[in-house]
Design a protein around this motif. Structure first.
Motif, mmCIF file in Angstrom:
data_model
loop_
_atom_site.group_PDB
_atom_site.id
_atom_site.type_symbol
_atom_site.label_atom_id
_atom_site.label_comp_id
_atom_site.label_asym_id
_atom_site.label_seq_id
_atom_site.Cartn_x
_atom_site.Cartn_y
_atom_site.Cartn_z
ATOM 1 N N SER A 53 0.826 -1.204 0.000
ATOM 2 C CA SER A 53 0.000 0.000 0.000
ATOM 3 C C SER A 53 0.865 1.261 0.000
ATOM 4 O O SER A 53 0.596 2.225 -0.737
ATOM 5 C CB SER A 53 -0.926 0.002 1.222
ATOM 6 O OG SER A 53 -1.793 -1.119 1.205
ATOM 7 N N CYS A 54 1.906 1.259 0.829
ATOM 8 C CA CYS A 54 2.832 2.400 0.860
ATOM 9 C C CYS A 54 3.461 2.629 -0.510
ATOM 10 O O CYS A 54 3.577 3.776 -0.972
ATOM 11 C CB CYS A 54 3.920 2.175 1.906
ATOM 12 S SG CYS A 54 3.369 2.319 3.621
ATOM 13 N N LEU A 67 8.871 9.255 2.893
ATOM 14 C CA LEU A 67 8.416 8.524 4.082
ATOM 15 C C LEU A 67 7.701 7.238 3.694
ATOM 16 O O LEU A 67 7.854 6.206 4.361
ATOM 17 C CB LEU A 67 7.488 9.404 4.909
ATOM 18 C CG LEU A 67 8.140 10.581 5.647
ATOM 19 C CD1 LEU A 67 7.077 11.406 6.366
ATOM 20 C CD2 LEU A 67 9.187 10.079 6.638
ATOM 21 N N LEU A 68 6.945 7.282 2.617
ATOM 22 C CA LEU A 68 6.237 6.081 2.170
ATOM 23 C C LEU A 68 7.221 5.013 1.691
ATOM 24 O O LEU A 68 7.049 3.818 1.972
ATOM 25 C CB LEU A 68 5.255 6.431 1.052
ATOM 26 C CG LEU A 68 4.012 7.216 1.496
ATOM 27 C CD1 LEU A 68 3.250 7.740 0.276
ATOM 28 C CD2 LEU A 68 3.103 6.342 2.353
ATOM 29 N N PHE A 69 8.271 5.429 0.991
ATOM 30 C CA PHE A 69 9.286 4.464 0.555
ATOM 31 C C PHE A 69 9.999 3.852 1.763
ATOM 32 O O PHE A 69 10.250 2.639 1.804
ATOM 33 C CB PHE A 69 10.300 5.125 -0.381
ATOM 34 C CG PHE A 69 9.862 5.199 -1.815
ATOM 35 C CD1 PHE A 69 9.442 4.067 -2.486
ATOM 36 C CD2 PHE A 69 9.872 6.401 -2.505
ATOM 37 C CE1 PHE A 69 9.047 4.115 -3.823
ATOM 38 C CE2 PHE A 69 9.476 6.473 -3.830
ATOM 39 C CZ PHE A 69 9.056 5.333 -4.498
ATOM 40 N N ILE A 70 10.326 4.682 2.754
ATOM 41 C CA ILE A 70 10.986 4.170 3.956
ATOM 42 C C ILE A 70 10.042 3.238 4.716
ATOM 43 O O ILE A 70 10.446 2.173 5.204
ATOM 44 C CB ILE A 70 11.456 5.331 4.846
ATOM 45 C CG1 ILE A 70 12.601 6.091 4.158
ATOM 46 C CG2 ILE A 70 11.899 4.822 6.215
ATOM 47 C CD1 ILE A 70 13.003 7.362 4.854
ATOM 48 N N GLY A 71 8.766 3.627 4.820
ATOM 49 C CA GLY A 71 7.792 2.765 5.477
ATOM 50 C C GLY A 71 7.647 1.428 4.782
ATOM 51 O O GLY A 71 7.549 0.376 5.428
ATOM 52 N N ALA A 72 7.640 1.453 3.447
ATOM 53 C CA ALA A 72 7.542 0.204 2.686
ATOM 54 C C ALA A 72 8.746 -0.690 2.956
ATOM 55 O O ALA A 72 8.605 -1.897 3.171
ATOM 56 C CB ALA A 72 7.436 0.515 1.194
ATOM 57 N N LEU A 116 4.860 -6.878 -4.657
ATOM 58 C CA LEU A 116 5.282 -6.668 -6.046
ATOM 59 C C LEU A 116 4.230 -5.947 -6.868
ATOM 60 O O LEU A 116 4.562 -5.082 -7.697
ATOM 61 C CB LEU A 116 5.656 -8.011 -6.679
ATOM 62 C CG LEU A 116 6.876 -8.688 -6.035
ATOM 63 C CD1 LEU A 116 7.077 -10.089 -6.589
ATOM 64 C CD2 LEU A 116 8.137 -7.848 -6.227
ATOM 65 N N VAL A 117 2.965 -6.260 -6.662
ATOM 66 C CA VAL A 117 1.917 -5.524 -7.372
ATOM 67 C C VAL A 117 1.881 -4.079 -6.884
ATOM 68 O O VAL A 117 1.747 -3.141 -7.681
ATOM 69 C CB VAL A 117 0.547 -6.212 -7.194
ATOM 70 C CG1 VAL A 117 -0.575 -5.323 -7.734
ATOM 71 C CG2 VAL A 117 0.528 -7.556 -7.911
ATOM 72 N N GLY A 118 2.029 -3.885 -5.563
ATOM 73 C CA GLY A 118 2.107 -2.522 -5.038
ATOM 74 C C GLY A 118 3.262 -1.753 -5.647
ATOM 75 O O GLY A 118 3.129 -0.562 -5.986
ATOM 76 N N ALA A 119 4.401 -2.424 -5.809
ATOM 77 C CA ALA A 119 5.562 -1.772 -6.424
ATOM 78 C C ALA A 119 5.290 -1.391 -7.868
ATOM 79 O O ALA A 119 5.840 -0.416 -8.383
ATOM 80 C CB ALA A 119 6.786 -2.696 -6.342
ATOM 81 N N GLY A 120 4.431 -2.162 -8.535
ATOM 82 C CA GLY A 120 4.071 -1.827 -9.908
ATOM 83 C C GLY A 120 3.304 -0.522 -10.026
ATOM 84 O O GLY A 120 3.343 0.143 -11.070
ATOM 85 N N TYR A 121 2.598 -0.152 -8.941
ATOM 86 C CA TYR A 121 1.836 1.095 -8.933
ATOM 87 C C TYR A 121 2.602 2.239 -8.275
ATOM 88 O O TYR A 121 2.050 3.327 -8.092
ATOM 89 C CB TYR A 121 0.503 0.882 -8.217
ATOM 90 C CG TYR A 121 -0.488 0.082 -9.041
ATOM 91 C CD1 TYR A 121 -1.306 0.712 -9.975
ATOM 92 C CD2 TYR A 121 -0.592 -1.295 -8.896
ATOM 93 C CE1 TYR A 121 -2.199 -0.013 -10.749
ATOM 94 C CE2 TYR A 121 -1.492 -2.036 -9.656
ATOM 95 C CZ TYR A 121 -2.296 -1.389 -10.579
ATOM 96 O OH TYR A 121 -3.180 -2.115 -11.344
#
Length: 226
Positions: A53-54, A67-72, A116-121
């Motif tokens: 989601s992040c 922050l979202l990348f760090i949270g992920a 991986l799907v989240g990373a696609g978005y």
């Protein structure tokens, strides 16, 4: 983890971090609290869903992108930690259960898809690459499970096994958080930047891993039949 009637219950992915004192201490603490391995597995899935989601939100919330990348990255790390601890609590603290194999495998596959799907978005990524990476990751696990169902030891060889896949995404997250300009760099076509390149590597590496495991499986089966 696996039920006690299964002879392969100690057929686990080799993880050097299991030998760390801190890992053993955390596993012992969880066992004393009465936390079941299945609960730990579900926690790992939840962490992966939050990570995915992040990653997806980085495409919409520019101000919070680092922050979202760090949270992920942190949540993916928690997912990997849970994947290690569920087995340690189950095997080393005698908490095996009849349903453990299901909780050990199904949340893991769903977690791969979520990340991986989240990373696609993610920002400057490409949804098609995320879906391709998820499919390729599932295929690596399928070939491993197929070999195991035929009586062979689980094959955890890479070059893009689960720890490697998640490691690539974690590194990409940290790099994009620390060096935001990587998000705007185009690496394949106009819409694809740093994260798209990372999951492209995951997709290609997972495909290579599937083929490598499949070749090894066929070789082992032919050797048994000769």
């Amino acid at each position: 983890m696996r039920g006690p009637g299964q002879t392969e219950r100690f057929d686990r992915r080799p993880i050097s971090a299991r030998r760390f004192k801190v890992s053993r201490a955390i596993a012992s603490w969880l066992a004393r609290l009465g936390v079941s391995p299945n609960t730990i597995s579900i926690f790992g899935l939840i962490a992966a869903v939050v990570a995915g989601s992040c990653l997806a939100w980085t495409g919409s919330y520019e101000s919070y992108r680092p922050l979202l990348f760090i949270g992920a990255a942190g949540c993916i790390g928690l997912r990997l930690l849970a994947n290690m601890l569920d087995g340690m609590v189950a095997v080393e603290h005698n908490r095996l259960s009849p349903t453990g194999e299901v909780f050990n495998e199904v949340p893991d596959r769903l977690a791969d898809i979520a990340v991986l799907v989240g990373a696609g978005y993610a920002h400057t990524s490409e949804p098609a690459l995320g879906y391709l990476a998820a499919i390729a990751a599932l295929m690596t696990a399928y070939v491993r499970a197929l070999g195991k169902s035929l009586g062979l030891p689980s094959d955890y060889r890479g070059p893009m096994a689960k720890p490697h896949r998640m490691g690539v995404v974690i590194l990409a997250c940290l790099a994009l958080a620390i060096i935001p300009s990587l998000s705007t760099a185009r690496m394949f076509w106009d819409s694809v930047g740093g994260m798209g390149a990372a999951i492209g590597v995951v997709a290609l590496g997972s495909t290579a891993t599937t083929l490598r495991r499949l070749v090894h499986l066929l070789h082992r089966l032919r050797s048994q039949g000769s």
